[in-house]
Design an enzyme around this catalytic site. Sequence first.
Site, PDB file in Angstrom:
ATOM      1  CB  CYS B 162      -2.652 -10.747   1.065  1.00 44.26           C
ATOM      2  SG  CYS B 162      -3.908 -12.063   1.027  1.00 44.26           S
ATOM      3  CG  HIS B 293      -2.608  -4.761   3.202  1.00 43.63           C
ATOM      4  ND1 HIS B 293      -2.259  -5.478   2.085  1.00 43.63           N
ATOM      5  CD2 HIS B 293      -3.286  -5.624   4.006  1.00 43.63           C
ATOM      6  CE1 HIS B 293      -2.704  -6.726   2.215  1.00 43.63           C
ATOM      7  NE2 HIS B 293      -3.328  -6.833   3.367  1.00 43.63           N
ATOM      8  CD  GLU B 304      -2.466  -0.152   5.679  1.00 44.59           C
ATOM      9  OE1 GLU B 304      -3.560  -0.736   5.573  1.00 44.59           O
ATOM     10  OE2 GLU B 304      -1.722   0.087   4.706  1.00 44.59           O
ATOM     11  CE  LYS B 323      -5.738  -5.477  -0.521  1.00 44.90           C
ATOM     12  NZ  LYS B 323      -4.552  -4.606  -0.401  1.00 44.90           N
ATOM     13  CG  HIS B 328      -7.663  -8.739  -0.310  1.00 47.47           C
ATOM     14  ND1 HIS B 328      -6.520  -8.888  -1.086  1.00 47.47           N
ATOM     15  CD2 HIS B 328      -7.266  -8.836   0.978  1.00 47.47           C
ATOM     16  CE1 HIS B 328      -5.482  -9.079  -0.277  1.00 47.47           C
ATOM     17  NE2 HIS B 328      -5.904  -9.051   0.969  1.00 47.47           N
ATOM     18  CG  PHE B 388      -3.733 -15.112   6.295  1.00 49.14           C
ATOM     19  CD1 PHE B 388      -4.351 -13.932   6.662  1.00 49.14           C
ATOM     20  CD2 PHE B 388      -4.537 -16.228   6.073  1.00 49.14           C
ATOM     21  CE1 PHE B 388      -5.734 -13.855   6.818  1.00 49.14           C
ATOM     22  CE2 PHE B 388      -5.926 -16.165   6.225  1.00 49.14           C
ATOM     23  CZ  PHE B 388      -6.523 -14.977   6.594  1.00 49.14           C
TER      24      PHE B 388
END
Lengths: 376, 401
Positions: B162, B293, B304, B323, B328, B388
Amino acid sequence: MTSLAVTGCGILCSVGIGLDALAGVLARDCEANPGPDVGDLYTDALPSPTGHALVDLNFRQLLGRKGTAFLDRRSGLALIACGRALEDSGLRVDDGNRHRIGVTLGTTWGSLKSMSDYTKESLLEERPYLVNPALFPNTVMNCAAGQAAIWYGLKGPNATIAGGQLAFLSVLVYAANALRCGYADIILAGAVEEFTPHTAWATHQTQPDKSPLTAGEGAAIFVVERSDGAKSADRHLDAEVMSVVTGFSPGGEQSGGMSSALADCIRRALAKANVKPDGVSFVATCETGDEDQDRIEAGAVTAVFGSADVERVLVKKILGECNAATGGLQLATLLVLHRDDPSRDGHISLITGWTRDGGIGAAVLRGWSRVSSHHG
Amino acid sequence: MNRVVITGLGPVSSIGIGISEFDASLREGRSGISRITSFDPTGFPHVCAGEVHHFQPETILRRLNPSFWGRSTLFAAAAARLAVEDAQLDLDQVSSGRVGVVIGTTCGESAVVEALTAEIVERGFEALSPELLHQSPGNRLAHGVSEELGAAGVSLTLGTACSASNYALGYAYDSLRNGEADVMVAGGADAVCRWVHAGFFRLGALARDACSPFDRDRSGILTAEGGSALVLETLDHAQARGARPYAEVFGYGLNCDADHMVAPNAASIAACMRLAHHNASIKPSDIDYICAHGTGTRANDSTEAQAIREVFGERLPPISSIKSMLGHTMGAASSFGAIASVLAITGGFLPPTINWTNPDLELAGLDPVPNKARPAKIRVVQNNGFAFGGNNAILILGACA
């Protein structure tokens, strides 16, 4: 700028673990072989009773029981090979250097089996969400590289490159950039491919009818660093990456221009390394031994070297279709030739790669034995 | 070292195809979320995603035949074509070997892999079709873009999940800075698919029908799809052809948590921010906006925010998550963030975090630009990307001096 040094390797392929296993089969013969019996590996039917898989590999024995329950085969292969590479180079990872050590791994799909099985489970379970959450990370492409970072505590840039048969050369390009820009001091650079029913059938279904090529698997991971760093750490210089060039030939294999584009790519790599074709003594390609499939690469090599006496090894003939791992295994054969043979010190080799869609690449390397203790 | 500028933007998204639609949607705070049609979501308690419904690749692409390429590649190639058009770049005027392509992705050709899986389930492995198998490898994403553009330089697919398109933009920046290319087209692509929807639902990280980052009651992500590409050039190349640069790439930082496959790590993300600032030669106080993010999961947004506080101290710049509008988009997410960041700089506005209702005490002091875009003078932006595998990538963009 300083060149790049290869100072260690971790190699797994169907003939076993380590350079010695590969050396054995290279010495014996370079003729096509069908590989071991793979019938007991999976319950799913396989396209052929034999294949180039590591049939006796015991992941838990090699990695321990802790943390291995949910690893897929690809990540397991990567972890074993990374460990061997660190060991082979003598590099010790500690709090002083771990944030400067990165990982760059090549792949084709990620784990095709892990991705496909997840979808299958969702389709077949009573409820479509009754999938195993612990297996979800295996379905993303960067799982193997991420697991390697966790396993060995490597906090530097961590990258995954989907490149198919060209993956390893792209990995070298990417790693060279990260080292040159100073984002990392050392990179575990390599490529991994697993043998599963999915890859076995993928190979089978996309081969011409009479091709003897069956699926293989392997992991080839190298410790790559700037030569000055290797020297100051007094690590063995196994090979020096003199140049690596990748590019794209629009139209791909259908266009008729691939072979000459690959030949140009080889010439650019040689020029960048300041080497003339007659200075090259060894060429490792992705060829299979099937004339029709090999015409692009064989044509390019002939165009550059003519009828010159260049030693060739066709890794796929002995190790099967290892897709992304192929390039790493090409470099491994080069290290096999050099490791115990000082008479080859300083000899120059070429590695080539391509994809059917148009990806092309070549790397020029100079190898050294460990007998003569040539240090970075 | 060359200076590197962005001269073209190509979004193919659920909130707009092409830059004017995308820009208008960001300013209006439009949601691209709808009921899933890519696969049959029957049986899932949550059935929404950010799909690109009106995607007709044949109307955008000039060279690729859509019937030979998978959905992710078509997103990437269409985005690249739009970006090149937006840059008013005539590729016939550039040596093809000096044009490279880097595309990031999480799952590659996931829609093709799902079609192959359907073949396995229905008729067994023997039924796997060679045509689909040829479309399945991840390298096809970059190769499809290179083919569409006739580009002969590097053609690289980065599978760093991502944050992959921040990796792609970073690599493109390095190639230009070091003089290895004159033009780089960089971005990312992914397609909505069953297995990712199932996986996030099972992790308890999937929202029902609205993604609400930084809200007290945020409940997770919505999976989404699209392609997003940017044209990057050396400043010299852009100036020589009379192009108008939108923004400059100042630098980026990469690191790895080496800690957990799915849980983010605040200390490591903070370290990545410091790396990015260092590489871009800026200070935290230079940053006017953080394009987060901001996935909308409890863990991501708290982590974050914690990392941002650790680096920025008391003075936090506005932090919003696109997002909330797009969902996403996985491998495309960071480059959509980069496009939004560029539009923020050139258009003088902060993109909003929509679906925001309740402040989260845990995130006190954080300004998520709730629900409505705001005019603002923005010179330097930090575009966050996490993934990830602990693959953190943070990009710093700035107004052209």
